[in-house]
Design a protein around this motif. Structure first.
Motif, mmCIF file in Angstrom:
data_model
loop_
_atom_site.group_PDB
_atom_site.id
_atom_site.type_symbol
_atom_site.label_atom_id
_atom_site.label_comp_id
_atom_site.label_asym_id
_atom_site.label_seq_id
_atom_site.Cartn_x
_atom_site.Cartn_y
_atom_site.Cartn_z
ATOM 1 N N GLY A 47 21.154 -27.389 -25.567
ATOM 2 C CA GLY A 47 21.420 -27.904 -24.231
ATOM 3 C C GLY A 47 22.859 -27.657 -23.815
ATOM 4 O O GLY A 47 23.133 -27.247 -22.684
ATOM 5 N N ALA A 48 23.787 -27.905 -24.730
ATOM 6 C CA ALA A 48 25.200 -27.643 -24.431
ATOM 7 C C ALA A 48 25.442 -26.149 -24.229
ATOM 8 O O ALA A 48 26.203 -25.747 -23.332
ATOM 9 C CB ALA A 48 26.073 -28.180 -25.557
ATOM 10 N N LEU A 49 24.787 -25.324 -25.033
ATOM 11 C CA LEU A 49 24.915 -23.871 -24.884
ATOM 12 C C LEU A 49 24.354 -23.406 -23.554
ATOM 13 O O LEU A 49 24.962 -22.562 -22.870
ATOM 14 C CB LEU A 49 24.198 -23.164 -26.038
ATOM 15 N N PHE A 50 23.222 -23.967 -23.143
ATOM 16 C CA PHE A 50 22.631 -23.587 -21.858
ATOM 17 C C PHE A 50 23.524 -24.019 -20.698
ATOM 18 O O PHE A 50 23.674 -23.283 -19.722
ATOM 19 C CB PHE A 50 21.242 -24.191 -21.692
ATOM 20 N N ALA A 51 24.115 -25.200 -20.796
ATOM 21 C CA ALA A 51 25.004 -25.664 -19.726
ATOM 22 C C ALA A 51 26.235 -24.753 -19.619
ATOM 23 O O ALA A 51 26.642 -24.373 -18.510
ATOM 24 C CB ALA A 51 25.419 -27.108 -19.976
ATOM 25 N N ALA A 52 26.811 -24.395 -20.743
ATOM 26 C CA ALA A 52 27.985 -23.513 -20.726
ATOM 27 C C ALA A 52 27.629 -22.113 -20.206
ATOM 28 O O ALA A 52 28.378 -21.522 -19.420
ATOM 29 C CB ALA A 52 28.584 -23.417 -22.122
ATOM 30 N N SER A 53 26.479 -21.609 -20.626
ATOM 31 C CA SER A 53 26.082 -20.279 -20.147
ATOM 32 C C SER A 53 25.726 -20.314 -18.659
ATOM 33 O O SER A 53 25.948 -19.329 -17.946
ATOM 34 C CB SER A 53 24.922 -19.729 -20.967
ATOM 35 N N GLY A 54 25.209 -21.426 -18.163
ATOM 36 C CA GLY A 54 24.951 -21.565 -16.733
ATOM 37 C C GLY A 54 26.231 -21.544 -15.931
ATOM 38 O O GLY A 54 26.303 -20.922 -14.862
ATOM 39 N N LEU A 55 27.255 -22.225 -16.431
ATOM 40 C CA LEU A 55 28.553 -22.191 -15.751
ATOM 41 C C LEU A 55 29.146 -20.785 -15.753
ATOM 42 O O LEU A 55 29.679 -20.320 -14.748
ATOM 43 C CB LEU A 55 29.518 -23.175 -16.415
ATOM 44 N N GLY A 56 29.036 -20.108 -16.885
ATOM 45 C CA GLY A 56 29.548 -18.742 -16.975
ATOM 46 C C GLY A 56 28.791 -17.782 -16.072
ATOM 47 O O GLY A 56 29.392 -16.940 -15.392
ATOM 48 N N LEU A 57 27.479 -17.922 -16.030
ATOM 49 C CA LEU A 57 26.669 -17.047 -15.182
ATOM 50 C C LEU A 57 26.972 -17.293 -13.708
ATOM 51 O O LEU A 57 27.054 -16.345 -12.924
ATOM 52 C CB LEU A 57 25.186 -17.261 -15.471
#
Length: 127
Positions: A47-57
């Motif tokens: 979940g934390a990885l998905f949130a960070a990758s969403g911000l990056g994307l």
């Protein structure tokens, strides 16, 4: 002096697919990371990885929309990595929302690689 080319529709459509995918990644990633239920540590970490990758994307998509070809390439690379991770996570968790996010991310990447988009980014890079 030539007039600047307007942004092709595929670039705008790809941006909005990436924007929707990044919002969903951040929302569901934070929901998964901070869920009050007892979840495995793997799920919270993903979940934390998905949130960070969403911000990056979201950041990369915004810069790519302005015509920066290097940010477009980085966003496509991040999209492909996120799609692979989402596919594995969707199989493991059996959650259909991850498939929707995966499809939006893939469609955004494919639209940004279409020939009209490629030509527009190449013309912007020459300026």
């Amino acid at each position: 002096m030539t007039a600047p080319q307007s942004r092709p529709r595929v670039v705008s459509a790809g941006f909005w697919c990436w924007a929707a995918a990044s919002v969903l990644l951040v929302a569901f990633g934070l929901l998964l990371a901070f869920s009050p239920e007892s979840l495995p540590t793997l799920f919270r970490g993903m979940g934390a990885l998905f949130a960070a990758s969403g911000l990056g994307l979201g950041f990369l998509a915004g810069r790519a929309r302005l015509g920066d070809a290097s940010f477009r390439r980085a966003a496509i690379a991040l999209s492909l990595a996120v799609v692979v991770i989402l596919a594995l996570f969707a199989l493991y968790s059996r959650g259909p929302v991850w498939l929707l996010i995966m499809i939006l991310t893939m469609v955004g990447a494919v639209l940004m690689m279409r020939p009209p988009a490629q030509q527009w980014f190449d013309n912007e890079e020459l300026k």
